[in-house]
Write a protein that holds these residues in place. Structure first.
Motif, PDB file in Angstrom:
ATOM      1  N   VAL A  52       0.870  -1.180   0.000  1.00 18.35           N
ATOM      2  CA  VAL A  52       0.000   0.000   0.000  1.00 18.35           C
ATOM      3  C   VAL A  52       0.905   1.228   0.000  1.00 18.35           C
ATOM      4  O   VAL A  52       2.018   1.187   0.531  1.00 18.35           O
ATOM      5  CB  VAL A  52      -0.971  -0.012   1.210  1.00 18.35           C
ATOM      6  N   VAL A  53       0.459   2.298  -0.644  1.00 19.46           N
ATOM      7  CA  VAL A  53       1.228   3.539  -0.728  1.00 19.46           C
ATOM      8  C   VAL A  53       0.415   4.645  -0.069  1.00 19.46           C
ATOM      9  O   VAL A  53      -0.783   4.792  -0.337  1.00 19.46           O
ATOM     10  CB  VAL A  53       1.556   3.909  -2.190  1.00 19.46           C
ATOM     11  N   TYR A  54       1.059   5.420   0.796  1.00 22.36           N
ATOM     12  CA  TYR A  54       0.411   6.541   1.475  1.00 22.36           C
ATOM     13  C   TYR A  54       0.982   7.848   0.957  1.00 22.36           C
ATOM     14  O   TYR A  54       2.186   7.993   0.800  1.00 22.36           O
ATOM     15  CB  TYR A  54       0.653   6.468   2.991  1.00 22.36           C
ATOM     16  N   LEU A  55       0.101   8.789   0.689  1.00 22.74           N
ATOM     17  CA  LEU A  55       0.465  10.156   0.331  1.00 22.74           C
ATOM     18  C   LEU A  55       0.106  10.995   1.542  1.00 22.74           C
ATOM     19  O   LEU A  55      -1.042  10.978   1.992  1.00 22.74           O
ATOM     20  CB  LEU A  55      -0.327  10.595  -0.906  1.00 22.74           C
ATOM     21  N   ALA A  56       1.075  11.698   2.096  1.00 20.52           N
ATOM     22  CA  ALA A  56       0.849  12.401   3.359  1.00 20.52           C
ATOM     23  C   ALA A  56       1.242  13.868   3.271  1.00 20.52           C
ATOM     24  O   ALA A  56       2.041  14.268   2.424  1.00 20.52           O
ATOM     25  CB  ALA A  56       1.665  11.738   4.472  1.00 20.52           C
ATOM     26  N   GLU A  57       0.672  14.640   4.184  1.00 22.59           N
ATOM     27  CA  GLU A  57       1.049  16.044   4.277  1.00 22.59           C
ATOM     28  C   GLU A  57       2.386  16.160   4.989  1.00 22.59           C
ATOM     29  O   GLU A  57       2.832  15.235   5.669  1.00 22.59           O
ATOM     30  CB  GLU A  57      -0.024  16.846   5.014  1.00 22.59           C
ATOM     31  N   GLY A  58       3.023  17.295   4.841  1.00 20.82           N
ATOM     32  CA  GLY A  58       4.303  17.530   5.487  1.00 20.82           C
ATOM     33  C   GLY A  58       4.164  17.749   6.981  1.00 20.82           C
ATOM     34  O   GLY A  58       3.067  17.862   7.516  1.00 20.82           O
ATOM     35  N   ARG A  59       5.287  17.821   7.645  1.00 22.07           N
ATOM     36  CA  ARG A  59       5.303  18.013   9.098  1.00 22.07           C
ATOM     37  C   ARG A  59       5.425  19.482   9.484  1.00 22.07           C
ATOM     38  O   ARG A  59       5.321  19.831  10.645  1.00 22.07           O
ATOM     39  CB  ARG A  59       6.465  17.237   9.694  1.00 22.07           C
ATOM     40  N   ASP A  60       5.664  20.340   8.505  1.00 25.92           N
ATOM     41  CA  ASP A  60       5.818  21.768   8.786  1.00 25.92           C
ATOM     42  C   ASP A  60       4.522  22.365   9.318  1.00 25.92           C
ATOM     43  O   ASP A  60       3.428  21.895   8.999  1.00 25.92           O
ATOM     44  CB  ASP A  60       6.211  22.530   7.516  1.00 25.92           C
ATOM     45  N   ALA A  61       4.652  23.419  10.085  1.00 30.21           N
ATOM     46  CA  ALA A  61       3.480  24.101  10.642  1.00 30.21           C
ATOM     47  C   ALA A  61       2.594  24.680   9.540  1.00 30.21           C
ATOM     48  O   ALA A  61       1.397  24.831   9.729  1.00 30.21           O
ATOM     49  CB  ALA A  61       3.925  25.201  11.593  1.00 30.21           C
TER      50      ALA A  61
END
Length: 96
Positions: A52-61
């Motif tokens: 499975v592949v996940y597309l995620a948001e960044g960790r920046d504020a």
């Protein structure tokens, strides 16, 4: 019957028609639609051992960019199109 999931191939096919220089955003939460900056792609295995592949948001504020544009929420069918209220005649200073 399980709902079909979009595959990586489906995503590549859909993205191949898009402007390659356009930033990639994630639309989240249909009840409070927000836009997020996509930053990470992670390959993993699900509980059955399937890839499975996940597309995620960044960790920046600043990864959450704000409210999703209304036309995007409408296109996703998360919101109904909103029509402006009908215009009423203006009242004059004399109250007529």
């Amino acid at each position: 019957m399980e709902p079909s999931e979009m595959t990586v191939g489906d995503l590549i096919d859909r993205l191949s028609t898009c402007d390659r220089t356009a930033p990639l955003r994630l639309a989240m939460n249909p009840f409070f639609p927000m836009a997020h900056r996509a930053a990470l792609v992670v390959e993993a295995r699900d509980e059955a051992g399937r890839p499975v592949v996940y597309l995620a948001e960044g960790r920046d504020a600043d990864s959450q960019l704000g409210h999703l544009p209304p036309e995007v929420a409408v296109a996703l069918t998360w919101q109904a199109p909103v029509q402006p209220p009908p215009r009423r005649p203006r009242r004059t200073a004399g109250g007529k």
